[in-house]
Design an enzyme around this catalytic site. Structure first.
Site, PDB file in Angstrom:
ATOM      1  N   CYS A  70       8.319   3.722   4.640  1.00  3.22           N
ATOM      2  CA  CYS A  70       7.252   3.804   3.640  1.00  3.22           C
ATOM      3  C   CYS A  70       7.903   3.931   2.263  1.00  3.22           C
ATOM      4  CB  CYS A  70       6.410   5.046   3.959  1.00  3.22           C
ATOM      5  SG  CYS A  70       5.194   5.472   2.717  1.00  3.22           S
ATOM      6  N   CYS A 189       5.367  -2.158  -0.731  1.00  2.00           N
ATOM      7  CA  CYS A 189       4.630  -1.257   0.157  1.00  2.00           C
ATOM      8  C   CYS A 189       4.658  -1.913   1.528  1.00  2.00           C
ATOM      9  CB  CYS A 189       3.195  -1.100  -0.327  1.00  2.00           C
ATOM     10  SG  CYS A 189       2.108  -0.274   0.865  1.00  2.00           S
TER      11      CYS A 189
HETATM   12  N1  DGL Z   1       3.136   2.029   3.556  1.00  2.00           N
HETATM   13  C1  DGL Z   1       3.367   2.865   2.448  1.00  2.00           C
HETATM   14  C2  DGL Z   1       4.337   2.299   1.451  1.00  2.00           C
HETATM   15  O1  DGL Z   1       5.223   1.563   1.841  1.00  2.00           O
HETATM   16  C3  DGL Z   1       2.253   3.726   1.885  1.00  2.00           C
HETATM   17  C4  DGL Z   1       0.860   3.239   1.894  1.00  2.00           C
HETATM   18  C5  DGL Z   1      -0.100   4.364   1.604  1.00  2.00           C
HETATM   19  O2  DGL Z   1      -0.302   5.185   2.501  1.00  2.00           O
HETATM   20  O3  DGL Z   1      -0.636   4.425   0.484  1.00  2.00           O
HETATM   21  O4  DGL Z   1       4.298   2.590   0.292  1.00  2.00           O
END
Ligand code: DGL
Length: 265
Positions: A70, A189
């Site tokens: 993430c 993301c």
């Molecule tokens: N998948 C996450 C990222 O790479 C976060 C998405 C979220 O929960 O806002 O930033």
């Protein structure tokens, strides 16, 4: 080797997908913090706390390396987690450096969550690599909710993307920026890889889309071999939702379906 991966939800499957591709014989413990998704619009202290809980849980399961799957959690918690735990902790970051190194004439657009776009870690990265000032950024937080619902190609997805891009372009019109100026789109993301097909029609045909998955897993592989890690021999994946093992076939099937969806994108 037992490898723990965590994300706020289904986004980190992008990294699991890449890891399964290059290292199919390892044991993966995938932690989706679905109780607290989305991370990208919360306070950074909250995200750091949830990330810490995820790592602690994965270490209790015997994981010997952690992948922060993430970008948002990496930006606010990677340093903190590395200071607290002794296992290797590898974080995914927006692939801005590889994008800049492609040396194209056009501009680069990084799409990410509001936290990632705002955070110092990302600003520092830009200061280091974007000396020609070619990189722009845009937060698209709603795509996270669409991905969590498994909604990738709907009319609502398209109209959300269209509305946000229009707004972005009109805000930057004084600099003469147009969507056709972008040669490269960086997924900052991990949820956003699921939307390749939905995003493509808004940009020029030759647009290159890149993410941080390959680099992150290469990094993991490198650290594993440096540490002399032994392969598990027979690979498998176990899924956890905010610390509860997924035993129902329905949720596991949802994750498997999303992994297949990444094959198709
Ligand atoms: N998948 C996450 C990222 O790479 C976060 C998405 C979220 O929960 O806002 O930033």
């Amino acid at each position: 080797m037992k490898i723990g991966m965590f994300d706020s939800g289904v986004g980190g499957l992008t990294l699991l997908h890449e890891a399964l591709h290059v290292m199919p014989d390892e044991a993966y413990f995938y932690y989706a913090d679905s109780d607290h998704v989305p991370y990208g619009i919360r306070d950074k202290e909250e995200v750091a706390e949830y990330s810490d809980e995820a790592v602690e849980f994965l270490l209790e399961q015997g994981c010997e390396a952690i992948v922060i799957a993430c970008n948002t959690a990496t930006s606010v918690a990677a340093n903190l987690l590395r200071g607290k735990y002794s296992v290797p902790i590898i974080g995914v970051e927006p692939a801005v450096k590889p994008a800049v190194e492609m040396n194209s004439d056009g501009r680069i657009l990084v799409i990410a969550t509001p936290i990632t776009v705002r955070e110092k870690k990302f600003r520092d990265l830009l200061d280091r690599v974007d000396d020609r000032h070619k990189v722009d950024m845009l937060a698209l937080p709603e795509l996270v909710s669409f991905a969590e619902r498994g909604e990738f190609d709907s009319e609502s997805v398209s109209s959300y993307i269209s509305k946000e891009l229009d707004k972005y372009i009109s805000e930057h019109s004084e600099n003469g920026v147009e969507l056709k100026d972008y040669d490269i789109l960086v997924f900052g993301c991990t949820h956003f890889n699921h939307f390749e097909r939905a995003l493509r029609p808004f940009f020029k045909k030759e647009l290159i889309m890149i993410d941080g998955a390959e680099g992150t897993i290469r990094n993991l592989q490198h650290i594993m071999s440096e540490n002399g890690a032994k392969s598990e021999g027979k690979g498998y994946v176990r899924y956890f939702v905010s610390g509860r093992e997924v035993t129902g076939t329905e949720t596991a099937a949802f994750y498997e379906k999303l992994l297949q969806h990444l094959d198709a994108e």
